[in-house]
Design a protein around this motif. Structure first.
Motif, PDB file in Angstrom:
ATOM      1  N   UNK B  97       1.956  -4.810   5.715  1.00  0.00           N
ATOM      2  CA  UNK B  97       1.349  -5.358   6.922  1.00  0.00           C
ATOM      3  C   UNK B  97       0.135  -4.544   7.361  1.00  0.00           C
ATOM      4  N   UNK B  98       0.171  -3.227   7.042  1.00  0.00           N
ATOM      5  CA  UNK B  98      -0.927  -2.376   7.442  1.00  0.00           C
ATOM      6  C   UNK B  98      -2.165  -2.627   6.590  1.00  0.00           C
ATOM      7  N   UNK B  99      -1.959  -3.095   5.346  1.00  0.00           N
ATOM      8  CA  UNK B  99      -3.105  -3.431   4.498  1.00  0.00           C
ATOM      9  C   UNK B  99      -3.915  -4.533   5.162  1.00  0.00           C
ATOM     10  N   UNK B 100      -3.227  -5.567   5.677  1.00  0.00           N
ATOM     11  CA  UNK B 100      -3.978  -6.670   6.287  1.00  0.00           C
ATOM     12  C   UNK B 100      -4.727  -6.200   7.533  1.00  0.00           C
ATOM     13  N   UNK B 101      -4.123  -5.268   8.272  1.00  0.00           N
ATOM     14  CA  UNK B 101      -4.821  -4.742   9.452  1.00  0.00           C
ATOM     15  C   UNK B 101      -6.049  -3.940   9.028  1.00  0.00           C
ATOM     16  N   UNK B 102      -5.881  -3.109   8.002  1.00  0.00           N
ATOM     17  CA  UNK B 102      -7.001  -2.280   7.534  1.00  0.00           C
ATOM     18  C   UNK B 102      -8.148  -3.144   7.011  1.00  0.00           C
ATOM     19  N   UNK B 103      -7.789  -4.252   6.343  1.00  0.00           N
ATOM     20  CA  UNK B 103      -8.835  -5.162   5.840  1.00  0.00           C
ATOM     21  C   UNK B 103      -9.580  -5.769   7.026  1.00  0.00           C
ATOM     22  N   UNK B 104      -8.789  -6.254   7.995  1.00  0.00           N
ATOM     23  CA  UNK B 104      -9.389  -6.898   9.160  1.00  0.00           C
ATOM     24  C   UNK B 104     -10.315  -5.939   9.913  1.00  0.00           C
ATOM     25  N   UNK B 105      -9.927  -4.669   9.934  1.00  0.00           N
ATOM     26  CA  UNK B 105     -10.713  -3.675  10.656  1.00  0.00           C
ATOM     27  C   UNK B 105     -11.866  -3.133   9.811  1.00  0.00           C
ATOM     28  N   UNK B 106     -11.939  -3.559   8.540  1.00  0.00           N
ATOM     29  CA  UNK B 106     -13.006  -3.066   7.663  1.00  0.00           C
ATOM     30  C   UNK B 106     -12.858  -1.600   7.306  1.00  0.00           C
ATOM     31  N   UNK B 107     -11.624  -1.106   7.266  1.00  0.00           N
ATOM     32  CA  UNK B 107     -11.415   0.324   7.028  1.00  0.00           C
ATOM     33  C   UNK B 107     -11.189   0.652   5.555  1.00  0.00           C
ATOM     34  N   UNK B 108     -10.917  -0.370   4.728  1.00  0.00           N
ATOM     35  CA  UNK B 108     -10.774  -0.100   3.286  1.00  0.00           C
ATOM     36  C   UNK B 108     -11.745  -0.988   2.520  1.00  0.00           C
ATOM     37  N   UNK B 109     -12.131  -0.523   1.327  1.00  0.00           N
ATOM     38  CA  UNK B 109     -13.134  -1.261   0.565  1.00  0.00           C
ATOM     39  C   UNK B 109     -12.492  -2.006  -0.609  1.00  0.00           C
TER      40      UNK B 109
END
Lengths: 291, 363
Positions: B97-109
Motif C-alpha cells: 500500500x505504501x508503494x502506491x502512496x510513494x508513486x502518488x507523491x512522486x517519491x520513487x522513480x
C-alpha cells in the motif's frame, strides 16, 4: 571629586557590552532557533494545514479543523485519561519524595552527598533500557511478582495494567521531584522552626506554617517536572501498559505513524504544549522567582 | 508583549518559507542507467533483520562499492524521512500500500528495465500488483502473511484456525487464553483482522462494518494482555502470552528459540498478505548503483539465498529451484491456501476512521 564619565562614552560602553553579550549568546540563540523555534513553527503551521488523500500534510487551504477535532469524544477521553494519570503520578511522587528529601537534607554532608549520588545513579543508564528491565521484573515469573505473592499480598501480576504504568512513571520521574525538593528544604533556616517551637507551636503547626511554605518552590518545581513528562509519556504506557489505554503520547504517534494525519497530530502537540505552558506559568507565579 | 508579537511574526515567516520550499516542483527527468552500471556507494534503507549480510558483502566485492544499510521498523517512519527530500537514501523497501502512496507523491522513480534485466525473474503473480500496475516503479522483494502465532504446547495442537482465538470469549475460556492474547498495535492490521473475522473485506470503507469490528475489539480488550507490534513473538515464546497476532517470519524466527511447541497460521476466514518491494528514491544520489543492486537481488541464486536467510517467501520465480526444500515445504512460509488472502489497500481519508476506531475500542 566624583569622576563622571561623559554620557557618550557610557552609552558606547553599554552598547559594547550588549554586543559582547549577543556574541557570547549567539551559539545558544542559534541552537534554540534551529532546534526549537523553527520546529515549533512547523508544528504550529502543520496544525492549520490540510491532510491530502494520500496522507501528506499540505501547507495550503489553511483551516482549524484539527482544532475542532480536539473537542471530539475520542480525543477528550484520551486527554482526560492522560491528565488523570499525570496527576496521580505527581501526587505519588510528592508523597514519596518529600520525606526522602527531608531525610537527605538532615544527614551529615558526606552521607548527604552519597544519597544524592544514589538518586542520580539511574540516569547513568538509558530510560528505555530501565523500562524494559521493569518488564522483566513484572513478568509472570519475574522478581516483583514472586515477591508480592511470597508476601501474601495477592496476585502480583500487574504487567500490562494501569498500576504498572503508574509504577513505571513514578520510578522514572521520582528523581525530578526529589532534587528540587531537596534544594529548597536544604535552604530552610531551621532557627525559624526553633523559634516557632519556642512560641509553643506544635510540631505539625511548625511544619504547616514554616517548613511547608518555605519548601513550596521545590514542591511546585518538582510537581511540574513530574507532571509535564507524565502527561505526554509514550515509552512507559507502551512497554509496561501494553498500549491498552490510549494516552496522549501514543495517540499523537498514532496520528503521525498510522493515520498519517499530520494536522491532528500537530494540534494535539500544541495542546500538550499549552498544558506545559500553563504549568510553567503557574511555576513562575508561585514563587519560581525565589528558587 | 512585544517579544511575543515578534515571536509569532517569526513563526509566520518560517511557515511561509517552509511552504514555499515544499511546493517546489520536481520536473527534471531521471538519470538513465545501463545494466551493471554503478555511480557511487549505495545507501540502502531497509526493515530490520531483513537482509543477509553475506549478500551485501558479495555485492560490494562484485561491484567495488560500499553499501550502507539503515533500518526502519515501519513504512511510515521510512516515508517520513524520504518525504522531506535529500534523505540521501538510494533504495527503500516499502510494503504494497505504501508503494502506491510513494508513486502518488512522486517519491520513487520508475524502474529502468534496461538496467534491471533480472526483473523478468519476478513471478507472474507479482509482476502486475494492484498497488503498482505493471510493476513500473517497484520490484517485489519478499512476501509474507499476517496471522496467529500460538503456543500449542499449552492449548494442544487441535485448535480451530479462526480469528476467534483472539476475539471470541468462549474460545478464550475453553483454551485458557484470557489475559494471554496480544494484538498488533496497528489500526489497519487489527481492525482488518476483526473485519475478516466478521466476514468482511479488510479494506472495507463501510462505517457500519467498521463499527461492528470496533465492537469486536472492544469486547476482546478485557482479555488482551497487550497491543504490541514489536515483541508479539517474544511474548509468546517467553510464556507471557499464549497467542499473538503478528507477521509470519518473525514468529518463525522466535519459535526456534522457544522450549514449547508452536504453530502459526492464517485463519480460515482469511488474512493479510503483504509484499515488500524494492524501489529507488526519486532524489537518489546514486540511482545506477541502486538499480544494479536491485538486479543483483533479483538474480535467481541471490533471491534464494535471501529467502533461506530471512524465512520470508520469495516472489522471485527463478529462485525457486535454489530455495531449501524445508523452507519451500514450510506451510508458514508458503501457505498452501492463498485464495483468502487480501492486500491492505490505501483507503485515503478513511485511514483516519481506522485509527479512531482502534483508539475508541481499546479504551
Amino acid at each position: 571629586m566624583k569622576k563622571v564619565s561623559p554620557p557618550g562614552l557610557e552609552k558606547q560602553a553599554i552598547k559594547a557590552k550588549a554586543r559582547q553579550g549577543f556574541f557570547i549568546g549567539l551559539p545558544s540563540i542559534a541552537y534554540l532557533l534551529i532546534f526549537f523555534i523553527i520546529p515549533l513553527g512547523y508544528v504550529i503551521a502543520y496544525s492549520f494545514a490540510t491532510r491530502s488523500r494520500s496522507g501528506r500534510t499540505e501547507l495550503r487551504d489553511w483551516n482549524v479543523d484539527a482544532y475542532i477535532r480536539l473537542g471530539e469524544d475520542v480525543v477528550q477521553a484520551v486527554a482526560w485519561r492522560s491528565l488523570w494519570i499525570a496527576v496521580l503520578t505527581t501526587v505519588i511522587c510528592l508523597l514519596l519524595a518529600y520525606p526522602l528529601a527531608f531525610f537527605i537534607s538532615t544527614r551529615r554532608p558526606v552521607i548527604r552527598n552519597l544519597l544524592l549520588v544514589g538518586i542520580m545513579i539511574p540516569f547513568w543508564s538509558n530510560f528505555l533500557i530501565r523500562t524494559y528491565a521493569w518488564r522483566v521484573l513484572l513478568s509472570s515469573d519475574g522478581l516483583f511478582t514472586k515477591v508480592v505473592e511470597g508476601l501474601g499480598l495477592g496476585d502480583g501480576r500487574i504487567l500490562f495494567t494501569r498500576p504498572a504504568v503508574i509504577l513505571g512513571l513514578v520510578y522514572g520521574y521520582l528523581p525530578f521531584m526529589v532534587l528540587p525538593l531537596y534544594a529548597s528544604i536544604d535552604r530552610i533556616n531551621w532557627s525559624l522552626v526553633e523559634g516557632a517551637r519556642d512560641l509553643y507551636a506544635s510540631g505539625w503547626k511548625a511544619f504547616r506554617r514554616i517548613v511547608w511554605p518555605l519548601s513550596r518552590p521545590g514542591v511546585v518545581a518538582g510537581s511540574i517536572l513530574v507532571f509535564v513528562p507524565s502527561f505526554g509519556a509514550y515509552v512507559t504506557p507502551a512497554i509496561l501498559g501494553g498500549n491498552k489505554e490510549s494516552l496522549m503520547g501514543s495517540y499523537i504517534v498514532d496520528q503521525f505513524m498510522d493515520a498519517r494525519n499530520g494536522p491532528l497530530g500537530s494540534s494535539l502537540s500544541v495542546l500538550v504544549l499549552g498544558v506545559m505552558l500553563i504549568g510553567t506559568m503557574i511555576y513562575f507565579r508561585q514563587g519560581g522567582r525565589n528558587l | 508583549m512585544k517579544k511575543w508579537i515578534a515571536l509569532v511574526a517569526l513563526l509566520g515567516v518560517f511557515s511561509i518559507m517552509t511552504a514555499a520550499c515544499g511546493s517546489d516542483d520536481e520536473t527534471s527527468s531521471f538519470k538513465q542507467c545501463e545494466a551493471g552500471e554503478t555511480d557511487g556507494d549505495l545507501a540502502f534503507y531497509n526493515w530490520t533483520e531483513y537482509m543477509d549480510p553475506d549478500l551485501i558483502t558479495a555485492f560490494q566485492d562484485e561491484y567495488g562499492v560500499t553499501v550502507t544499510e539503515d533500518f526502519y521498523p515501519s513504512n511510515e517512519e521510512m516515508v517520513a524521512k524520504v518525504q522531506v527530500g535529500n534523505s540521501g537514501y538510494d533504495m527503500v523497501v516499502p510494503s504494497d500500500y505504501m508503494v502506491s502512496i510513494l508513486i502518488e507523491e512522486g517519491l520513487i522513480q520508475p524502474v529502468q528495465d534496461a538496467a534491471v534485466p533480472n526483473k523478468g525473474n519476478v513471478d507472474a503473480l507479482f509482476a502486475n500488483p494492484p498497488y503498482d500496475p505493471g510493476a513500473e516503479y517497484s520490484a517485489a522483494y519478499q512476501w509474507g502473511t499476517t496471522g496467529i502465532g500460538i503456543d500449542i504446547g499449552v492449548t494442544g495442537a487441535d485448535i480451530p484456525h479462526t480469528w476467534g482465538l483472539l476475539f471470541d470469549a468462549d474460545l478464550a475460556e475453553q483454551y485458557g487464553l484470557s489475559g494471554k492474547i496480544s494484538l498488533l498495535d496497528d489500526p489497519r492490521e487489527t481492525m482488518g483482522a476483526a473485519l475478516k473475522y466478521l466476514g468482511y473485506s479488510l479494506n472495507s470503507t463501510s462505517d457500519d462494518e467498521l463499527a461492528e469490528a470496533e465492537a469486536v475489539i472492544k469486547d476482546a480488550v478485557s482479555r488482551v494482555a497487550a497491543f504490541d507490534s514489536d515483541q508479539y513473538s517474544e511474548l509468546v515464546v517467553s510464556g507471557e502470552t499464549i497467542v499473538g497476532h503478528g507477521y509470519s517470519g518473525n514468529f518463525l524466527w522466535d519459535f526456534e528459540e522457544g522450549e514449547s511447541e508452536y504453530d502459526y497460521f492464517v485463519p480460515e476466514e482469511g488474512g493479510t498478505v503483504w509484499v515488500d518491494n524494492m524501489a529507488v528514491v526519486s532524489d537518489a544520489p546514486h540511482p545506477c548503483t541502486a538499480f544494479a543492486f536491485m538486479n543483483f537481488l533479483l538474480d535467481a541464486e541471490n533471491g534464494a539465498q535471501l529467502t533461506n536467510f530471512n524465512w520470508y517467501a520469495s516472489p522471485n520465480g527463478a529462485a525457486l529451484p535454489f530455495i531449501d526444500q524445508e523452507v519451500l515445504d514450510n506451510p508458514i512460509i508458503y501457505p498452501p491456501d492463498q485464495s483468502k488472502l487480501e492486500y491492505i489497500a490505501d483507503t485515503g481519508d478513511f485511514e483516519i476512521n481506522f485509527t479512531d476506531a482502534l483508539t475508541r475500542a481499546r479504551s
